[in-house]
Design an enzyme around this catalytic site. Structure first.
Site, PDB file in Angstrom:
ATOM      1  N   VAL A 119      49.999  78.423  39.128  1.00  0.00           N
ATOM      2  CA  VAL A 119      49.854  79.287  38.019  1.00  0.00           C
ATOM      3  C   VAL A 119      51.199  79.252  37.154  1.00  0.00           C
ATOM      4  O   VAL A 119      50.976  79.113  35.894  1.00  0.00           O
ATOM      5  CB  VAL A 119      49.585  80.636  38.617  1.00  0.00           C
ATOM      6  CG1 VAL A 119      49.902  81.886  37.465  1.00  0.00           C
ATOM      7  CG2 VAL A 119      48.423  80.706  39.261  1.00  0.00           C
ATOM      8  N   LYS A 143      49.686  92.896  47.535  1.00  0.00           N
ATOM      9  CA  LYS A 143      49.238  92.724  45.994  1.00  0.00           C
ATOM     10  C   LYS A 143      48.657  94.124  45.598  1.00  0.00           C
ATOM     11  O   LYS A 143      49.082  94.561  44.362  1.00  0.00           O
ATOM     12  CB  LYS A 143      47.887  91.795  45.753  1.00  0.00           C
ATOM     13  CG  LYS A 143      48.317  90.309  46.207  1.00  0.00           C
ATOM     14  CD  LYS A 143      49.083  89.820  45.113  1.00  0.00           C
ATOM     15  CE  LYS A 143      49.407  88.384  45.296  1.00  0.00           C
ATOM     16  NZ  LYS A 143      50.441  87.932  44.340  1.00  0.00           N
ATOM     17  N   HIS A 158      43.690  76.188  49.547  1.00  0.00           N
ATOM     18  CA  HIS A 158      42.283  77.042  49.368  1.00  0.00           C
ATOM     19  C   HIS A 158      41.265  75.888  49.077  1.00  0.00           C
ATOM     20  O   HIS A 158      41.529  74.767  49.389  1.00  0.00           O
ATOM     21  CB  HIS A 158      42.202  77.486  47.846  1.00  0.00           C
ATOM     22  CG  HIS A 158      43.265  78.797  47.759  1.00  0.00           C
ATOM     23  ND1 HIS A 158      44.515  79.052  47.410  1.00  0.00           N
ATOM     24  CD2 HIS A 158      42.962  80.102  48.119  1.00  0.00           C
ATOM     25  CE1 HIS A 158      45.049  79.957  47.043  1.00  0.00           C
ATOM     26  NE2 HIS A 158      44.298  80.731  47.824  1.00  0.00           N
ATOM     27  N   TYR A 181      47.974  90.265  52.753  1.00  0.00           N
ATOM     28  CA  TYR A 181      48.059  89.775  51.267  1.00  0.00           C
ATOM     29  C   TYR A 181      47.676  90.797  50.510  1.00  0.00           C
ATOM     30  O   TYR A 181      48.306  91.279  49.611  1.00  0.00           O
ATOM     31  CB  TYR A 181      47.420  88.467  51.308  1.00  0.00           C
ATOM     32  CG  TYR A 181      47.602  87.672  49.992  1.00  0.00           C
ATOM     33  CD1 TYR A 181      48.646  87.057  49.593  1.00  0.00           C
ATOM     34  CD2 TYR A 181      46.343  87.643  49.187  1.00  0.00           C
ATOM     35  CE1 TYR A 181      48.681  86.329  48.497  1.00  0.00           C
ATOM     36  CE2 TYR A 181      46.303  87.002  47.954  1.00  0.00           C
ATOM     37  CZ  TYR A 181      47.455  86.278  47.650  1.00  0.00           C
ATOM     38  OH  TYR A 181      47.281  85.552  46.520  1.00  0.00           O
ATOM     39  N   GLY A 236      47.960  89.456  40.544  1.00  0.00           N
ATOM     40  CA  GLY A 236      47.250  90.068  41.737  1.00  0.00           C
ATOM     41  C   GLY A 236      46.223  89.092  42.306  1.00  0.00           C
ATOM     42  O   GLY A 236      46.515  87.904  41.955  1.00  0.00           O
ATOM     43  N   SER A 237      45.116  89.498  42.777  1.00  0.00           N
ATOM     44  CA  SER A 237      44.064  88.362  43.294  1.00  0.00           C
ATOM     45  C   SER A 237      42.775  89.418  43.578  1.00  0.00           C
ATOM     46  O   SER A 237      43.043  90.615  43.743  1.00  0.00           O
ATOM     47  CB  SER A 237      44.676  88.009  44.528  1.00  0.00           C
ATOM     48  OG  SER A 237      43.563  87.132  45.048  1.00  0.00           O
ATOM     49  N   SER A 238      41.567  88.367  43.362  1.00  0.00           N
ATOM     50  CA  SER A 238      40.315  89.060  43.454  1.00  0.00           C
ATOM     51  C   SER A 238      40.282  89.828  44.996  1.00  0.00           C
ATOM     52  O   SER A 238      39.557  90.725  45.342  1.00  0.00           O
ATOM     53  CB  SER A 238      39.217  88.120  43.376  1.00  0.00           C
ATOM     54  OG  SER A 238      39.332  87.023  44.207  1.00  0.00           O
ATOM     55  N   CYS A 239      41.200  89.335  45.712  1.00  0.00           N
ATOM     56  CA  CYS A 239      41.157  90.018  47.387  1.00  0.00           C
ATOM     57  C   CYS A 239      41.437  91.347  47.473  1.00  0.00           C
ATOM     58  O   CYS A 239      41.332  92.036  48.448  1.00  0.00           O
ATOM     59  CB  CYS A 239      41.787  89.083  48.511  1.00  0.00           C
ATOM     60  SG  CYS A 239      43.702  88.909  48.147  1.00  0.00           S
ATOM     61  N   ARG A 294      56.809  76.037  39.538  1.00  0.00           N
ATOM     62  CA  ARG A 294      56.509  74.805  40.033  1.00  0.00           C
ATOM     63  C   ARG A 294      55.211  74.929  40.607  1.00  0.00           C
ATOM     64  O   ARG A 294      54.581  73.914  41.040  1.00  0.00           O
ATOM     65  CB  ARG A 294      57.438  74.283  41.023  1.00  0.00           C
ATOM     66  CG  ARG A 294      58.880  73.968  40.458  1.00  0.00           C
ATOM     67  CD  ARG A 294      59.640  73.156  41.505  1.00  0.00           C
ATOM     68  NE  ARG A 294      59.965  73.640  42.425  1.00  0.00           N
ATOM     69  CZ  ARG A 294      60.580  73.322  43.489  1.00  0.00           C
ATOM     70  NH1 ARG A 294      61.239  72.083  43.223  1.00  0.00           N
ATOM     71  NH2 ARG A 294      61.002  73.807  44.698  1.00  0.00           N
ATOM     72  N   GLY A 295      54.711  76.143  40.562  1.00  0.00           N
ATOM     73  CA  GLY A 295      53.376  76.488  41.508  1.00  0.00           C
ATOM     74  C   GLY A 295      52.283  76.310  40.398  1.00  0.00           C
ATOM     75  O   GLY A 295      52.330  75.904  39.410  1.00  0.00           O
ATOM     76  N   THR A 310      40.325  85.377  39.732  1.00  0.00           N
ATOM     77  CA  THR A 310      39.512  84.872  40.913  1.00  0.00           C
ATOM     78  C   THR A 310      40.019  83.727  41.416  1.00  0.00           C
ATOM     79  O   THR A 310      41.205  83.308  41.013  1.00  0.00           O
ATOM     80  CB  THR A 310      37.971  84.506  40.172  1.00  0.00           C
ATOM     81  OG1 THR A 310      37.094  84.186  41.403  1.00  0.00           O
ATOM     82  CG2 THR A 310      38.299  83.387  39.054  1.00  0.00           C
ATOM     83  N   ASN A 311      39.292  82.892  42.262  1.00  0.00           N
ATOM     84  CA  ASN A 311      40.015  81.692  42.828  1.00  0.00           C
ATOM     85  C   ASN A 311      40.304  80.678  41.701  1.00  0.00           C
ATOM     86  O   ASN A 311      39.368  80.384  40.970  1.00  0.00           O
ATOM     87  CB  ASN A 311      39.040  81.035  43.970  1.00  0.00           C
ATOM     88  CG  ASN A 311      39.021  81.913  45.009  1.00  0.00           C
ATOM     89  OD1 ASN A 311      38.787  83.154  45.072  1.00  0.00           O
ATOM     90  ND2 ASN A 311      38.612  81.192  46.299  1.00  0.00           N
ATOM     91  N   LEU A 312      41.548  79.882  41.846  1.00  0.00           N
ATOM     92  CA  LEU A 312      42.104  79.159  40.865  1.00  0.00           C
ATOM     93  C   LEU A 312      42.102  77.814  41.310  1.00  0.00           C
ATOM     94  O   LEU A 312      42.225  77.618  42.735  1.00  0.00           O
ATOM     95  CB  LEU A 312      43.615  79.544  40.438  1.00  0.00           C
ATOM     96  CG  LEU A 312      43.470  80.893  39.789  1.00  0.00           C
ATOM     97  CD1 LEU A 312      44.998  81.719  39.895  1.00  0.00           C
ATOM     98  CD2 LEU A 312      42.629  81.279  38.605  1.00  0.00           C
TER      99      LEU A 312
END
Ligand SMILES: NC(=O)C1=CN([C@@H]2O[C@H](COP(=O)(O)OP(=O)(O)OC[C@H]3O[C@@H](n4cnc5c(N)ncnc54)[C@H](OP(=O)(O)O)[C@@H]3O)[C@@H](O)[C@H]2O)C=CC1
Ligand SMILES: C[C@H]1O[C@H](OP(=O)(O)OP(=O)(O)OC[C@H]2O[C@@H](n3cnc4c(=O)[nH]c(N)nc43)[C@H](O)[C@@H]2O)[C@@H](O)[C@@H](O)C1=O
Length: 313
Positions: free
Chosen positions: A16, A141, A180, A137, A107-110, A13-14, A165-167
């Site tokens: 992504v 990850k 975000h 966070y 994962g994430s860019s962070c 439901r999110g 990256t940021n989505l």
């Protein structure tokens, strides 16, 4: 992965997860397995175990996580590290024990060092200190992608980790405290425009921080397309950056969102809010070399996201 495969999309439901389901359905996948967090709390190991035993998925796309913008990450550090470590550990471990062939970990860019050379290559992982606002966070990850790598090494699984990256896009979080920046801007500029129309008075939008940090933005349907593209590759790649390959400053983003929304008021800055990482541009040459590139431009993506926001608010 073939269209009759049993594919579990965790977090459907999110932002992504919903894009992954759209992408899989478009490709004809018929056996997509989903659970909301109230039906299956992935922080509870015994429940995750029972779910895998009953549903026996062949592929897992792990898009369930505790997610938020800079302020949420900075404020709720305990929840971000706890929930993410539990969710990913339970799911990756159950997947392996129940014979899941392939799993995709988000994962994430962070995860890359705060002062990483730009653009950030996959081999920059663990080469320097992290940005403090999202350290909890990012540590979770990094543990998730290292768990996938370790399982691949010891058990011969083919689990892959992607670093988007940021989505932004449909089903994003538009809460002004926890979201975000891009969904926050869509909502702030939209509401300010309405205020101006209703009162006839000039409206103001407040931007957190200095406006100078740079960010890269990827429309979520492009991200979903890249994830399925990677899952369908026969050659296994463990860690892949996903992005568009160029970035803009937060001040430039504000001007662009204001233009798309049709906001003509003024901007001010709230210096009490953190800037976070000065820049985090992904090196996407590995993904591009495999034959994948983002398709949705930033202005077009913001127009799509704004249309979705208006329809659903
Ligand atoms: N948004 C972004 O800019 C970026 C996101 N990512 C990564 O992509 C992934 C998905 O993020 P995104 O779609 O933005 O996040 P969202 O917050 O939009 O969605 C997360 C989903 O996770 C589910 N979830 C949360 N906690 C639990 C739990 N305890 N048990 C079961 N399900 C749970 C929620 O399910 P429900 O709705 O049923 O409650 C929700 O649908 C994350 O791993 C994130 O790190 C990476 C880079 C950038
Ligand atoms: C995807 C990524 O997302 C998070 O990192 P982030 O990119 O720093 O997050 P963000 O989108 O919230 O902010 C980007 C920039 O924008 C500025 N900014 C201005 N005005 C608003 C504003 O109104 N809201 C928000 N949220 N930010 C604003 C803000 O001050 C910052 O300089 C990580 O925690 C981590 O979870 C992660 O991996």
């Amino acid at each position: 992965m073939t269209p009759d495969a049993r594919v579990y999309v965790a977090g459907h439901r999110g932002l992504v997860g919903s894009a992954l389901v759209r992408r899989l359905e478009r490709a004809g996948y018929k056996n997509i397995i989903t659970r909301t967090s109230s039906e299956l709390d992935l922080t509870r190991q015994a429940d995750v175990e029972a779910f895998f035993a009953a549903e026996d998925p062949e592929f897992v796309l792990l898009a369930a996580a505790k997610v938020g913008g800079i302020l949420a990450n900075d404020t709720y550090r305990g929840e971000f590290i706890r929930d993410n470590l539990l969710i990913q550990t339970n799911v990756i471990d159950a997947a392996r024990r129940h014979g899941v062939q392939r799993l995709l970990f988000l994962g994430s860019s962070c995860i890359y060092p705060r002062d990483c050379p730009q653009p950030m290559r996959e081999d920059s992982l663990l080469t320097g200190p992290l940005e403090s606002t999202n350290e909890a966070y990012a540590i979770a990850k990094i543990a998730g992608l290292k768990m996938c790598e370790a399982f691949n090494s010891q058990y011969g699984t083919k689990y892959l980790s992607v670093m988007p990256t940021n989505l932004y896009g449909p089903n994003d979080n538009f809460d002004l405290e926890t979201s975000h920046v891009l969904p926050a801007f869509i909502r702030k500029f939209h509401e300010a425009k309405l205020r101006q129309e209703q009162t006839g008075e000039p409206a103001e939008v407040v931007i957190w921080g200095t406006g100078t940090p740079k960010r890269e933005f990827l429309y979520v349907d492009d991200l979903a397309d890249a994830c399925v593209f990677l899952l369908e590759q026969t050659d296994h790649v463990e860690l892949t950056n996903i992005g568009v390959g160029h970035d803009i400053s937060i001040a430039e983003l504000a001007a662009l969102v204001a233009d798309v929304v049709g906001f003509e008021g003024t901007l001010s800055k709230d210096a009490t809010k953190p800037d976070g990482t000065p820049r985090k541009l992904m090196d996407v040459s590995q993904l591009n070399a495999l034959g994948w590139e983002a398709k949705v431009g930033l202005r077009e993506g913001i127009e799509l996201a704004y249309a979705w926001f208006q329809k659903s608010s």
